[in-house]
Design a protein around this motif. Structure first.
Motif, PDB file in Angstrom:
ATOM      1  N   ARG A  17       0.835  -1.219   0.000  1.00  0.00           N
ATOM      2  CA  ARG A  17       0.000   0.000   0.000  1.00  0.00           C
ATOM      3  C   ARG A  17       0.863   1.259   0.000  1.00  0.00           C
ATOM      4  O   ARG A  17       0.603   2.211  -0.729  1.00  0.00           O
ATOM      5  N   GLU A  18       1.892   1.253   0.832  1.00  0.00           N
ATOM      6  CA  GLU A  18       2.771   2.420   0.938  1.00  0.00           C
ATOM      7  C   GLU A  18       3.516   2.656  -0.371  1.00  0.00           C
ATOM      8  O   GLU A  18       3.677   3.791  -0.813  1.00  0.00           O
ATOM      9  N   LYS A  19       3.965   1.589  -1.008  1.00  0.00           N
ATOM     10  CA  LYS A  19       4.666   1.707  -2.291  1.00  0.00           C
ATOM     11  C   LYS A  19       3.736   2.262  -3.365  1.00  0.00           C
ATOM     12  O   LYS A  19       4.115   3.175  -4.118  1.00  0.00           O
ATOM     13  N   LYS A  20       2.514   1.756  -3.419  1.00  0.00           N
ATOM     14  CA  LYS A  20       1.544   2.270  -4.407  1.00  0.00           C
ATOM     15  C   LYS A  20       1.207   3.728  -4.141  1.00  0.00           C
ATOM     16  O   LYS A  20       1.077   4.523  -5.066  1.00  0.00           O
ATOM     17  N   ARG A  21       1.054   4.082  -2.887  1.00  0.00           N
ATOM     18  CA  ARG A  21       0.762   5.472  -2.498  1.00  0.00           C
ATOM     19  C   ARG A  21       1.873   6.396  -2.970  1.00  0.00           C
ATOM     20  O   ARG A  21       1.637   7.415  -3.608  1.00  0.00           O
ATOM     21  N   GLU A  22       3.134   6.023  -2.636  1.00  0.00           N
ATOM     22  CA  GLU A  22       4.263   6.865  -3.032  1.00  0.00           C
ATOM     23  C   GLU A  22       4.371   6.957  -4.552  1.00  0.00           C
ATOM     24  O   GLU A  22       4.585   8.044  -5.095  1.00  0.00           O
ATOM     25  N   ASP A  23       4.229   5.838  -5.248  1.00  0.00           N
ATOM     26  CA  ASP A  23       4.307   5.865  -6.713  1.00  0.00           C
ATOM     27  C   ASP A  23       3.234   6.762  -7.315  1.00  0.00           C
ATOM     28  O   ASP A  23       3.497   7.520  -8.259  1.00  0.00           O
ATOM     29  N   ALA A  24       2.013   6.702  -6.775  1.00  0.00           N
ATOM     30  CA  ALA A  24       0.911   7.536  -7.292  1.00  0.00           C
ATOM     31  C   ALA A  24       1.211   9.018  -7.075  1.00  0.00           C
ATOM     32  O   ALA A  24       0.997   9.842  -7.974  1.00  0.00           O
ATOM     33  N   ILE A  25       1.708   9.353  -5.897  1.00  0.00           N
ATOM     34  CA  ILE A  25       2.028  10.764  -5.598  1.00  0.00           C
ATOM     35  C   ILE A  25       3.177  11.236  -6.481  1.00  0.00           C
ATOM     36  O   ILE A  25       3.139  12.350  -7.019  1.00  0.00           O
ATOM     37  N   ARG A  26       4.185  10.402  -6.667  1.00  0.00           N
ATOM     38  CA  ARG A  26       5.314  10.769  -7.539  1.00  0.00           C
ATOM     39  C   ARG A  26       4.808  11.026  -8.965  1.00  0.00           C
ATOM     40  O   ARG A  26       5.178  12.014  -9.595  1.00  0.00           O
ATOM     41  N   ARG A  27       4.003  10.110  -9.456  1.00  0.00           N
ATOM     42  CA  ARG A  27       3.508  10.202 -10.833  1.00  0.00           C
ATOM     43  C   ARG A  27       2.647  11.445 -11.039  1.00  0.00           C
ATOM     44  O   ARG A  27       2.851  12.210 -11.975  1.00  0.00           O
ATOM     45  N   ARG A  28       1.694  11.681 -10.163  1.00  0.00           N
ATOM     46  CA  ARG A  28       0.728  12.772 -10.342  1.00  0.00           C
ATOM     47  C   ARG A  28       1.314  14.140 -10.005  1.00  0.00           C
ATOM     48  O   ARG A  28       1.040  15.122 -10.680  1.00  0.00           O
ATOM     49  N   HIS A  29       2.118  14.207  -8.949  1.00  0.00           N
ATOM     50  CA  HIS A  29       2.594  15.508  -8.461  1.00  0.00           C
ATOM     51  C   HIS A  29       4.091  15.736  -8.685  1.00  0.00           C
ATOM     52  O   HIS A  29       4.615  16.766  -8.254  1.00  0.00           O
ATOM     53  N   ARG A  30       4.772  14.787  -9.306  1.00  0.00           N
ATOM     54  CA  ARG A  30       6.227  14.884  -9.516  1.00  0.00           C
ATOM     55  C   ARG A  30       6.958  15.090  -8.195  1.00  0.00           C
ATOM     56  O   ARG A  30       7.915  15.851  -8.103  1.00  0.00           O
TER      57      ARG A  30
END
Length: 154
Positions: A89-102
């Motif tokens: 969950r934490e990995k998916k959360r971080e990846d999503a934030i990185r992708r959307r917000h750089r």
């Protein structure tokens, strides 16, 4: 009165949104070494999902503003039967934030937070080149040293 200046500085920079002592310590390290005041529990949205960051700075890069996030990774979250699911969950959360917000991330643990110099370096390294803020160390946040000859509690 001893400690008044330090107490005032701590109260002026305190934030009631820290979710745990580790987040407060992370904030103290950042402020002590001169980073700007971070935003605590900052809300980010990705694909209709709401996320909150532990500590965040918004920096101006060559391609516009972007977040730099400092997160605490407590071992307790990753223990037990649900530990593996929490990591995913934490990995998916971080990846999503990185992708959307750089966003850029610094992930800190208790052992790192026990070494403030190391914790500060990890936070500083998360800032993209050219976005590192001007540091303004706050000596009033330095830990107090016992007075020479003062008795200590045991």
């Amino acid at each position: 009165m001893r400690g008044v200046r330090q107490s005032r500085a701590i109260l002026d920079l305190a934030d009631g949104f820290a979710a745990n002592p580790a987040e407060s310590r992370m904030r103290w390290v950042a402020l002590r070494y001169g980073l700007p005041v971070p935003l605590c529990q900052y809300e980010l949205w990705v694909d209709g999902q709401q996320y909150f960051t532990d500590n965040l700075w918004i920096v101006d890069g060559p391609d516009g503003p972007r977040p730099v996030v400092a997160e605490f990774d407590g071992a307790l979250k990753y223990c037990g039967a649900e530990g593996a699911a929490a990591v995913v969950r934490e990995k998916k959360r971080e990846d999503a934030i990185r992708r959307r917000h750089r966003a850029e991330f610094a992930r800190l643990t208790w052992p790192t937070l026990q070494r403030p110099d190391a914790a500060f370096r990890e936070m500083l390294e998360a800032f993209p080149p050219g976005t590192v803020p001007v540091l303004q160390p706050r000596p009033e946040l330095e830990p107090r040293r016992p007075r020479r000859g003062a008795r200590t509690r045991s």
